[in-house]
Design an enzyme around this catalytic site. Structure first.
Site, PDB file in Angstrom:
ATOM      1  NE  ARG A 226      36.910  27.691  -6.792  1.00 52.04           N
ATOM      2  CZ  ARG A 226      36.702  27.245  -8.395  1.00 52.04           C
ATOM      3  NH1 ARG A 226      35.433  26.872  -8.295  1.00 52.04           N
ATOM      4  NH2 ARG A 226      37.286  27.601  -9.205  1.00 52.04           N
ATOM      5  CG  HIS A 274      33.379  19.762  -8.321  1.00 53.14           C
ATOM      6  ND1 HIS A 274      34.405  20.343  -7.307  1.00 53.14           N
ATOM      7  CD2 HIS A 274      33.403  20.677  -9.381  1.00 53.14           C
ATOM      8  CE1 HIS A 274      34.840  21.490  -7.805  1.00 53.14           C
ATOM      9  NE2 HIS A 274      34.326  21.759  -8.774  1.00 53.14           N
TER      10      HIS A 274
END
Length: 311
Positions: A226, A274
Protein backbone atom coordinates in the site's frame (compact mmCIF):
# COMPACT_ATOMS: atom_id res chain seq x y z
CA UNK A 1 -36.47 -18.82 -3.99
CA UNK A 2 -33.71 -17.50 -6.24
CA UNK A 3 -30.63 -15.95 -4.64
CA UNK A 4 -30.16 -12.40 -5.94
CA UNK A 5 -26.60 -11.19 -6.44
CA UNK A 6 -25.76 -7.59 -7.31
CA UNK A 7 -22.48 -6.94 -9.11
CA UNK A 8 -21.44 -3.45 -7.95
CA UNK A 9 -18.26 -2.33 -9.68
CA UNK A 10 -17.13 -0.34 -12.69
CA UNK A 11 -18.79 -1.31 -15.98
CA UNK A 12 -15.64 -2.79 -17.48
CA UNK A 13 -15.37 -5.19 -14.54
CA UNK A 14 -18.77 -6.70 -15.34
CA UNK A 15 -17.58 -7.41 -18.87
CA UNK A 16 -14.54 -9.18 -17.45
CA UNK A 17 -16.38 -11.12 -14.75
CA UNK A 18 -19.86 -11.97 -15.97
CA UNK A 19 -19.14 -15.22 -17.81
CA UNK A 20 -16.74 -16.46 -15.14
CA UNK A 21 -19.12 -15.69 -12.29
CA UNK A 22 -22.02 -17.40 -14.02
CA UNK A 23 -19.89 -20.47 -14.69
CA UNK A 24 -18.67 -20.64 -11.09
CA UNK A 25 -22.15 -20.10 -9.67
CA UNK A 26 -23.62 -22.72 -12.00
CA UNK A 27 -21.14 -25.23 -10.59
CA UNK A 28 -22.49 -24.67 -7.07
CA UNK A 29 -25.95 -25.83 -8.14
CA UNK A 30 -27.59 -22.80 -6.52
CA UNK A 31 -30.65 -21.13 -8.01
CA UNK A 32 -29.45 -17.56 -8.54
CA UNK A 33 -29.84 -14.34 -10.47
CA UNK A 34 -26.91 -11.96 -10.96
CA UNK A 35 -26.90 -8.53 -12.59
CA UNK A 36 -25.58 -4.98 -12.27
CA UNK A 37 -29.00 -3.55 -11.38
CA UNK A 38 -31.57 -4.88 -8.92
CA UNK A 39 -34.09 -3.40 -6.51
CA UNK A 40 -32.05 -2.95 -3.30
CA UNK A 41 -34.64 -4.66 -1.11
CA UNK A 42 -34.31 -7.86 -3.19
CA UNK A 43 -30.50 -8.21 -3.04
CA UNK A 44 -28.99 -11.06 -1.01
CA UNK A 45 -25.30 -10.59 -1.82
CA UNK A 46 -23.20 -7.81 -3.31
CA UNK A 47 -20.05 -8.60 -5.28
CA UNK A 48 -18.32 -5.34 -4.62
CA UNK A 49 -15.58 -2.90 -5.56
CA UNK A 50 -15.21 0.09 -3.22
CA UNK A 51 -15.16 2.52 -6.18
CA UNK A 52 -18.67 1.48 -7.24
CA UNK A 53 -21.75 3.68 -7.00
CA UNK A 54 -23.03 1.68 -4.03
CA UNK A 55 -21.93 3.55 -0.92
CA UNK A 56 -25.08 3.47 1.23
CA UNK A 57 -26.04 -0.07 2.20
CA UNK A 58 -29.12 0.80 4.24
CA UNK A 59 -31.61 0.18 1.40
CA UNK A 60 -30.34 -3.42 1.07
CA UNK A 61 -32.55 -4.80 3.78
CA UNK A 62 -32.19 -8.45 2.73
CA UNK A 63 -28.41 -8.31 2.37
CA UNK A 64 -26.45 -11.24 3.84
CA UNK A 65 -22.84 -10.38 2.91
CA UNK A 66 -20.65 -8.11 0.81
CA UNK A 67 -17.94 -9.93 -1.13
CA UNK A 68 -15.07 -7.61 -2.00
CA UNK A 69 -13.37 -8.10 -5.36
CA UNK A 70 -10.07 -6.77 -4.06
CA UNK A 71 -7.64 -7.85 -1.36
CA UNK A 72 -7.58 -4.29 -0.03
CA UNK A 73 -10.63 -3.26 1.98
CA UNK A 74 -9.57 0.11 3.39
CA UNK A 75 -12.03 1.80 1.03
CA UNK A 76 -15.03 0.18 2.73
CA UNK A 77 -14.17 -0.77 6.31
CA UNK A 78 -15.10 2.69 7.58
CA UNK A 79 -18.56 2.65 5.97
CA UNK A 80 -20.95 2.72 8.93
CA UNK A 81 -23.94 1.77 6.76
CA UNK A 82 -22.44 -1.68 6.19
CA UNK A 83 -23.56 -3.93 9.02
CA UNK A 84 -23.38 -7.39 7.39
CA UNK A 85 -20.23 -9.49 7.05
CA UNK A 86 -17.59 -8.22 4.62
CA UNK A 87 -15.13 -10.60 2.98
CA UNK A 88 -11.90 -9.72 1.22
CA UNK A 89 -10.48 -11.40 -1.85
CA UNK A 90 -7.95 -14.13 -1.14
CA UNK A 91 -7.31 -15.77 -4.50
CA UNK A 92 -4.45 -18.23 -4.16
CA UNK A 93 -4.63 -19.30 -7.80
CA UNK A 94 -4.41 -15.80 -9.26
CA UNK A 95 -3.82 -12.87 -6.94
CA UNK A 96 -1.51 -14.64 -4.50
CA UNK A 97 0.52 -16.38 -7.19
CA UNK A 98 0.91 -13.11 -9.07
CA UNK A 99 2.24 -11.40 -5.95
CA UNK A 100 4.68 -14.23 -5.27
CA UNK A 101 6.06 -13.99 -8.80
CA UNK A 102 6.37 -10.19 -8.78
CA UNK A 103 8.07 -9.99 -5.38
CA UNK A 104 10.42 -12.88 -6.11
CA UNK A 105 11.47 -11.30 -9.39
CA UNK A 106 12.29 -7.94 -7.86
CA UNK A 107 13.99 -9.41 -4.78
CA UNK A 108 16.22 -11.49 -7.06
CA UNK A 109 16.89 -8.45 -9.25
CA UNK A 110 18.27 -6.50 -6.30
CA UNK A 111 19.93 -9.49 -4.65
CA UNK A 112 21.88 -10.34 -7.81
CA UNK A 113 22.60 -6.72 -8.75
CA UNK A 114 21.09 -7.20 -12.19
CA UNK A 115 20.77 -3.49 -12.92
CA UNK A 116 24.53 -3.10 -13.17
CA UNK A 117 24.53 -5.41 -16.20
CA UNK A 118 21.19 -4.51 -17.77
CA UNK A 119 22.03 -0.79 -17.69
CA UNK A 120 25.75 -0.59 -18.43
CA UNK A 121 26.42 2.27 -20.88
CA UNK A 122 30.16 2.32 -20.09
CA UNK A 123 30.48 -1.43 -20.81
CA UNK A 124 32.17 -1.91 -17.43
CA UNK A 125 33.58 -5.39 -16.86
CA UNK A 126 32.67 -5.64 -13.18
CA UNK A 127 33.17 -9.13 -11.79
CA UNK A 128 31.60 -8.37 -8.40
CA UNK A 129 30.06 -11.64 -7.21
CA UNK A 130 26.75 -11.35 -5.34
CA UNK A 131 26.32 -13.18 -2.04
CA UNK A 132 24.32 -16.35 -1.86
CA UNK A 133 20.70 -16.04 -0.78
CA UNK A 134 21.53 -17.46 2.64
CA UNK A 135 23.83 -14.48 3.17
CA UNK A 136 21.11 -11.92 2.39
CA UNK A 137 18.66 -10.76 5.07
CA UNK A 138 15.17 -10.14 3.69
CA UNK A 139 12.44 -8.78 5.96
CA UNK A 140 8.75 -9.07 5.09
CA UNK A 141 6.40 -6.66 6.82
CA UNK A 142 2.98 -8.29 6.79
CA UNK A 143 2.54 -12.03 7.22
CA UNK A 144 -1.04 -12.53 6.05
CA UNK A 145 -2.02 -14.62 3.05
CA UNK A 146 0.24 -12.72 0.65
CA UNK A 147 3.18 -12.25 3.00
CA UNK A 148 3.15 -15.89 4.04
CA UNK A 149 3.09 -17.07 0.43
CA UNK A 150 5.96 -14.76 -0.51
CA UNK A 151 7.92 -15.96 2.52
CA UNK A 152 7.44 -19.56 1.41
CA UNK A 153 8.97 -18.90 -2.00
CA UNK A 154 11.89 -16.84 -0.65
CA UNK A 155 12.55 -19.52 1.96
CA UNK A 156 12.67 -22.09 -0.83
CA UNK A 157 15.36 -19.97 -2.50
CA UNK A 158 17.39 -19.94 0.69
CA UNK A 159 17.15 -16.33 1.87
CA UNK A 160 17.61 -15.49 5.54
CA UNK A 161 14.11 -14.32 6.39
CA UNK A 162 12.53 -12.18 9.04
CA UNK A 163 8.88 -11.24 9.27
CA UNK A 164 6.73 -8.84 11.21
CA UNK A 165 3.00 -8.69 11.88
CA UNK A 166 0.70 -7.02 14.35
CA UNK A 167 0.14 -10.34 16.14
CA UNK A 168 2.65 -13.12 16.58
CA UNK A 169 2.94 -15.58 13.70
CA UNK A 170 4.84 -18.82 13.24
CA UNK A 171 6.25 -19.63 9.77
CA UNK A 172 8.85 -22.23 8.92
CA UNK A 173 12.20 -20.68 8.12
CA UNK A 174 11.12 -17.16 9.15
CA UNK A 175 12.19 -15.34 12.31
CA UNK A 176 8.79 -13.86 13.16
CA UNK A 177 8.37 -10.70 15.21
CA UNK A 178 5.34 -8.78 16.43
CA UNK A 179 4.46 -5.52 18.12
CA UNK A 180 6.35 -2.24 18.26
CA UNK A 181 9.55 -3.72 19.67
CA UNK A 182 9.37 -6.55 17.17
CA UNK A 183 9.29 -4.09 14.27
CA UNK A 184 12.70 -2.73 15.19
CA UNK A 185 14.11 -6.25 15.55
CA UNK A 186 12.72 -7.26 12.16
CA UNK A 187 14.18 -4.21 10.41
CA UNK A 188 17.58 -3.90 12.12
CA UNK A 189 20.26 -4.73 9.56
CA UNK A 190 17.76 -5.87 6.91
CA UNK A 191 19.09 -5.58 3.36
CA UNK A 192 15.83 -5.99 1.42
CA UNK A 193 12.45 -5.06 2.91
CA UNK A 194 9.20 -6.19 1.31
CA UNK A 195 6.05 -4.31 2.35
CA UNK A 196 2.84 -6.36 2.38
CA UNK A 197 0.93 -4.70 5.20
CA UNK A 198 -2.66 -3.44 4.93
CA UNK A 199 -3.34 0.28 5.02
CA UNK A 200 -4.53 1.04 8.56
CA UNK A 201 -3.98 3.82 11.07
CA UNK A 202 -1.31 1.64 12.69
CA UNK A 203 0.66 0.96 9.51
CA UNK A 204 0.67 4.34 7.75
CA UNK A 205 4.20 5.76 7.44
CA UNK A 206 5.68 2.64 9.03
CA UNK A 207 8.64 3.27 6.72
CA UNK A 208 9.98 6.61 7.90
CA UNK A 209 13.26 8.28 8.82
CA UNK A 210 13.52 6.36 12.11
CA UNK A 211 12.81 2.91 10.69
CA UNK A 212 14.89 3.50 7.55
CA UNK A 213 17.89 4.25 9.77
CA UNK A 214 17.61 0.73 11.22
CA UNK A 215 18.29 -0.93 7.87
CA UNK A 216 21.67 -2.03 6.58
CA UNK A 217 23.38 0.78 4.63
CA UNK A 218 22.43 0.51 0.97
CA UNK A 219 19.27 -1.47 1.68
CA UNK A 220 16.39 -1.84 -0.79
CA UNK A 221 12.67 -1.23 -0.26
CA UNK A 222 10.17 -3.24 -2.34
CA UNK A 223 6.57 -2.07 -1.92
CA UNK A 224 3.72 -3.93 -3.62
CA UNK A 225 1.48 -3.45 -0.57
CA UNK A 226 0.00 0.00 0.00
CA UNK A 227 1.29 3.48 -0.86
CA UNK A 228 0.61 5.09 2.56
CA UNK A 229 2.98 2.62 4.26
CA UNK A 230 5.86 4.92 3.24
CA UNK A 231 6.67 8.49 4.22
CA UNK A 232 7.65 9.63 0.73
CA UNK A 233 9.87 12.56 1.80
CA UNK A 234 11.79 10.34 4.22
CA UNK A 235 12.21 7.68 1.53
CA UNK A 236 13.69 10.16 -0.95
CA UNK A 237 16.01 11.54 1.73
CA UNK A 238 17.26 8.02 2.49
CA UNK A 239 17.84 7.36 -1.22
CA UNK A 240 19.74 10.63 -1.60
CA UNK A 241 21.93 9.95 1.43
CA UNK A 242 22.79 6.40 0.34
CA UNK A 243 21.08 4.75 3.31
CA UNK A 244 18.89 3.15 0.63
CA UNK A 245 20.33 2.05 -2.69
CA UNK A 246 16.96 1.59 -4.41
CA UNK A 247 13.19 1.52 -3.98
CA UNK A 248 10.92 -0.52 -6.23
CA UNK A 249 7.39 0.79 -5.81
CA UNK A 250 4.16 -0.60 -7.24
CA UNK A 251 1.66 1.34 -5.11
CA UNK A 252 1.32 5.03 -4.30
CA UNK A 253 -0.74 7.48 -2.28
CA UNK A 254 -2.17 8.87 -5.53
CA UNK A 255 -2.76 6.60 -8.52
CA UNK A 256 -1.98 6.94 -11.33
CA UNK A 257 1.23 8.48 -10.02
CA UNK A 258 1.21 12.15 -11.12
CA UNK A 259 3.55 12.91 -14.01
CA UNK A 260 5.42 15.52 -11.96
CA UNK A 261 5.97 13.26 -8.96
CA UNK A 262 9.68 13.05 -7.99
CA UNK A 263 9.62 9.25 -8.03
CA UNK A 264 9.46 9.25 -11.84
CA UNK A 265 12.76 11.10 -12.26
CA UNK A 266 14.69 9.66 -9.33
CA UNK A 267 17.53 7.40 -10.55
CA UNK A 268 17.15 5.08 -7.57
CA UNK A 269 13.39 4.50 -7.87
CA UNK A 270 11.63 1.96 -10.06
CA UNK A 271 7.93 2.70 -10.62
CA UNK A 272 5.58 -0.06 -11.73
CA UNK A 273 1.88 0.81 -12.34
CA UNK A 274 0.13 -1.23 -9.61
CA UNK A 275 0.59 -4.52 -11.45
CA UNK A 276 2.27 -6.65 -8.77
CA UNK A 277 -0.89 -8.58 -8.11
CA UNK A 278 -4.23 -8.33 -9.85
CA UNK A 279 -7.42 -10.23 -9.18
CA UNK A 280 -7.93 -12.78 -11.98
CA UNK A 281 -11.61 -13.15 -12.91
CA UNK A 282 -11.68 -16.96 -13.43
CA UNK A 283 -10.16 -17.90 -10.07
CA UNK A 284 -11.65 -14.95 -8.15
CA UNK A 285 -15.11 -15.93 -9.39
CA UNK A 286 -14.66 -19.37 -7.87
CA UNK A 287 -13.77 -17.79 -4.51
CA UNK A 288 -16.91 -15.63 -4.63
CA UNK A 289 -19.16 -18.51 -5.64
CA UNK A 290 -17.76 -20.70 -2.88
CA UNK A 291 -18.49 -18.04 -0.26
CA UNK A 292 -22.08 -17.69 -1.46
CA UNK A 293 -22.47 -21.47 -1.39
CA UNK A 294 -21.06 -21.57 2.16
CA UNK A 295 -23.39 -18.82 3.33
CA UNK A 296 -26.45 -20.54 1.88
CA UNK A 297 -25.39 -23.81 3.50
CA UNK A 298 -24.95 -22.17 6.91
CA UNK A 299 -21.17 -22.64 6.84
CA UNK A 300 -18.69 -19.95 7.97
CA UNK A 301 -17.66 -17.47 5.31
CA UNK A 302 -14.05 -17.43 4.16
CA UNK A 303 -11.81 -14.37 4.60
CA UNK A 304 -14.15 -12.30 6.77
CA UNK A 305 -12.77 -8.84 7.47
CA UNK A 306 -12.15 -7.69 11.04
CA UNK A 307 -13.72 -4.24 10.72
CA UNK A 308 -11.94 -2.94 13.85
CA UNK A 309 -8.52 -4.07 12.67
CA UNK A 310 -9.18 -2.85 9.13
CA UNK A 311 -8.35 -6.09 7.30
Amino acid sequence: MSINILFAAQADRWTQYEAHLRRALDETGLDYAIDTEMPPEEVDYIVYAPNSDVQDFRPYTRLKAVLNLWAGVEGITGNETLTVPLTRMVDKEGLTQGMVEWVTGHVLRHHLGMDAHIVNPDHAWDKTIPPLASERVVTILGLGALGSAVAGMLRHLGFTLRGWARSQKALDGVACHAGEDGLDAALSGAEIVVLLLPDTSDTRDVINARTLALLAPGAVIVNPGRGPLIDEADLIAALDSGQLSHATLDVFRTEPLPQDHPFWAHPKVTVTPHIASETRPPSASRVIAENIRRSEAGEPLLYVVDRDAGY
